[in-house]
Design a protein around this motif. Structure first.
Motif, PDB file in Angstrom:
ATOM      1  N   TRP A 112      -7.680 -14.859  13.775  1.00  0.00           N
ATOM      2  CA  TRP A 112      -8.905 -14.348  14.388  1.00  0.00           C
ATOM      3  C   TRP A 112      -9.189 -14.742  15.713  1.00  0.00           C
ATOM      4  O   TRP A 112     -10.136 -14.286  16.540  1.00  0.00           O
ATOM      5  CB  TRP A 112      -9.999 -13.961  13.506  1.00  0.00           C
TER       6      TRP A 112
ATOM      7  N   THR B 111      -9.932 -16.426  19.332  1.00  0.00           N
ATOM      8  CA  THR B 111     -10.034 -15.568  20.737  1.00  0.00           C
ATOM      9  C   THR B 111     -10.238 -16.767  22.024  1.00  0.00           C
ATOM     10  O   THR B 111     -11.159 -17.511  21.652  1.00  0.00           O
ATOM     11  CB  THR B 111     -10.782 -14.066  20.622  1.00  0.00           C
TER      12      THR B 111
ATOM     13  N   HIS C 287     -12.315  -8.354  23.989  1.00  0.00           N
ATOM     14  CA  HIS C 287     -12.368  -7.728  22.881  1.00  0.00           C
ATOM     15  C   HIS C 287     -13.587  -6.854  22.696  1.00  0.00           C
ATOM     16  O   HIS C 287     -13.388  -5.702  22.151  1.00  0.00           O
ATOM     17  CB  HIS C 287     -12.458  -8.747  21.599  1.00  0.00           C
TER      18      HIS C 287
ATOM     19  N   LEU D  72      -5.065  -7.836  27.247  1.00  0.00           N
ATOM     20  CA  LEU D  72      -5.484  -8.609  26.066  1.00  0.00           C
ATOM     21  C   LEU D  72      -4.174  -9.475  25.341  1.00  0.00           C
ATOM     22  O   LEU D  72      -4.215 -10.570  25.111  1.00  0.00           O
ATOM     23  CB  LEU D  72      -6.256  -8.171  24.796  1.00  0.00           C
TER      24      LEU D  72
ATOM     25  N   GLU E  94      -3.935 -13.044  23.980  1.00  0.00           N
ATOM     26  CA  GLU E  94      -4.549 -13.158  22.491  1.00  0.00           C
ATOM     27  C   GLU E  94      -3.431 -12.565  21.461  1.00  0.00           C
ATOM     28  O   GLU E  94      -2.494 -12.006  21.785  1.00  0.00           O
ATOM     29  CB  GLU E  94      -5.635 -11.921  22.480  1.00  0.00           C
TER      30      GLU E  94
ATOM     31  N   ALA F 262      -5.648 -11.253  16.245  1.00  0.00           N
ATOM     32  CA  ALA F 262      -6.831 -11.397  16.951  1.00  0.00           C
ATOM     33  C   ALA F 262      -7.267  -9.771  17.492  1.00  0.00           C
ATOM     34  O   ALA F 262      -8.474  -9.554  17.205  1.00  0.00           O
ATOM     35  CB  ALA F 262      -6.818 -12.193  18.073  1.00  0.00           C
TER      36      ALA F 262
ATOM     37  N   TRP G 265     -10.444  -8.115  15.676  1.00  0.00           N
ATOM     38  CA  TRP G 265     -11.789  -8.108  16.444  1.00  0.00           C
ATOM     39  C   TRP G 265     -12.131  -6.521  16.524  1.00  0.00           C
ATOM     40  O   TRP G 265     -13.442  -6.159  16.882  1.00  0.00           O
ATOM     41  CB  TRP G 265     -11.700  -9.123  17.555  1.00  0.00           C
TER      42      TRP G 265
END
Length: 306
Positions: free
Chosen positions: A62, A64, A70, A176, A180, A184, A188
């Motif tokens: 999770w 980031t 996010h 993202l 990421e 994640a 999120w």
């Protein structure tokens, strides 16, 4: 067997999402859309956490480096979900599904606008064809003389706005993924959509009956399972291979709409949906063809280098 597994996971994810949409639609007369978004998001969280635990990513999956990315993805995606849930209460399920097909078409345009992706004439022509199909689906609701005060017309406008925001959310996701992990992004979004849905409390949340509460909880669980199956499908097969199976959702929507909600599709809706699906398949086919060409070029370059 790997590509076949990806296809199976994709079809299963479509089934989960359509079952989720059906439950939300069934509960739409009793609870407001914002409350449905909360149940869909919050009760997907245990599924997501269990998935992270199985993948041994619960401690770090999770994490980031782009919290604001996010946030914006969550804001846009949650708004799209809320508009889609609103439309489910106003329009037949197949019609909501058909209008929602505008989202992947709009992603092509937004990717060119915001991500500087190279979009050539073939894809633009396919997008234009698809949007004609969307307009055909919308035409009975937005024709001259239709009133925005009617629930069906309002539903058409709301679902189309949701498709626009869903396309924007995909643009945020594309940004993202550069920094990421998939875990994640999924985690999120589930958190932000759960929190953001609470801001709709002022619009009249209700205490649902046990039957409605169970339907909404099941919608959340199915949504979480569908998200995991969707993510897993792209681990086993190329996106261009599994993407066309998105359109199996129309078959499911027609069957569920007819047998569960007593919704008979119109000829106009079916023609428009068929055009949108054809345009989407054309785009996917073109992307797969270009991908194969690029792979061959890289292979040829590598052979020359050796």
């Amino acid at each position: 067997m790997q590509p076949l597994r990806g296809i199976i996971f994709k079809i299963m994810s479509v089934c989960m999402f359509m079952a989720m949409a059906s439950l939300v639609k069934a509960a739409s007369a009793d609870v407001p859309p914002g409350q449905a978004v909360f149940f869909r998001s919050f009760f997907a969280l245990p599924i997501i956490l269990g998935w992270l635990a199985i993948r041994h990513e619960l401690r770090h999956g999770w994490k980031t480096t782009n919290p604001m990315g996010h946030f914006w993805r969550g804001l846009v995606g949650t708004s799209a979900m809320g508009l889609g849930f609103t439309g489910l209460g106003l329009l037949p399920l197949p019609e909501v599904t058909a209008i929602g097909y505008a989202a992947p078409l709009l992603v092509v345009i937004f990717a060119a606008m915001f991500l500087n992706e190279n979009v050539r004439a073939f894809r633009l022509s396919a997008v234009a064809l698809g949007m004609v199909g969307v307009l055909i689906v919308l035409s009975p609701r937005l024709s001259v003389g239709a009133s925005l005060n009617t629930s069906e017309t309002l539903g058409a406008v709301v679902v189309l706005m949701g498709a626009v925001l869903a396309a924007l959310a995909q643009v945020f996701v594309r940004k993202l993924v550069a920094t990421e992990s998939t875990a994640a992004i999924v985690f999120w979004f589930t958190i932000t959509s759960s929190v953001m849905s609470l801001f709709t409390l002022a619009w009249g949340w209700v205490v649902p009956s046990w039957t409605v509460a169970v339907m909404l909880i099941m919608a959340g669980l199915l949504g979480g399972i569908g998200q995991i199956l969707l993510t897993s499908s792209y681990r086993y097969a190329d996106a261009s291979l599994v993407a066309p199976f998105d359109y199996t959702s129309m078959i499911l929507a027609l069957l569920i709409g007819y047998f569960i909600f007593d919704e008979v599709p119109t000829g106009t809706m079916l023609i428009g949906a068929g055009i949108v699906i054809a345009a989407g398949v054309l785009i996917i086919w073109r992307e797969r063809k270009l991908g194969l060409q690029r792979a061959q070029q890289r292979k040829a370059t590598g052979n020359v280098g050796t």
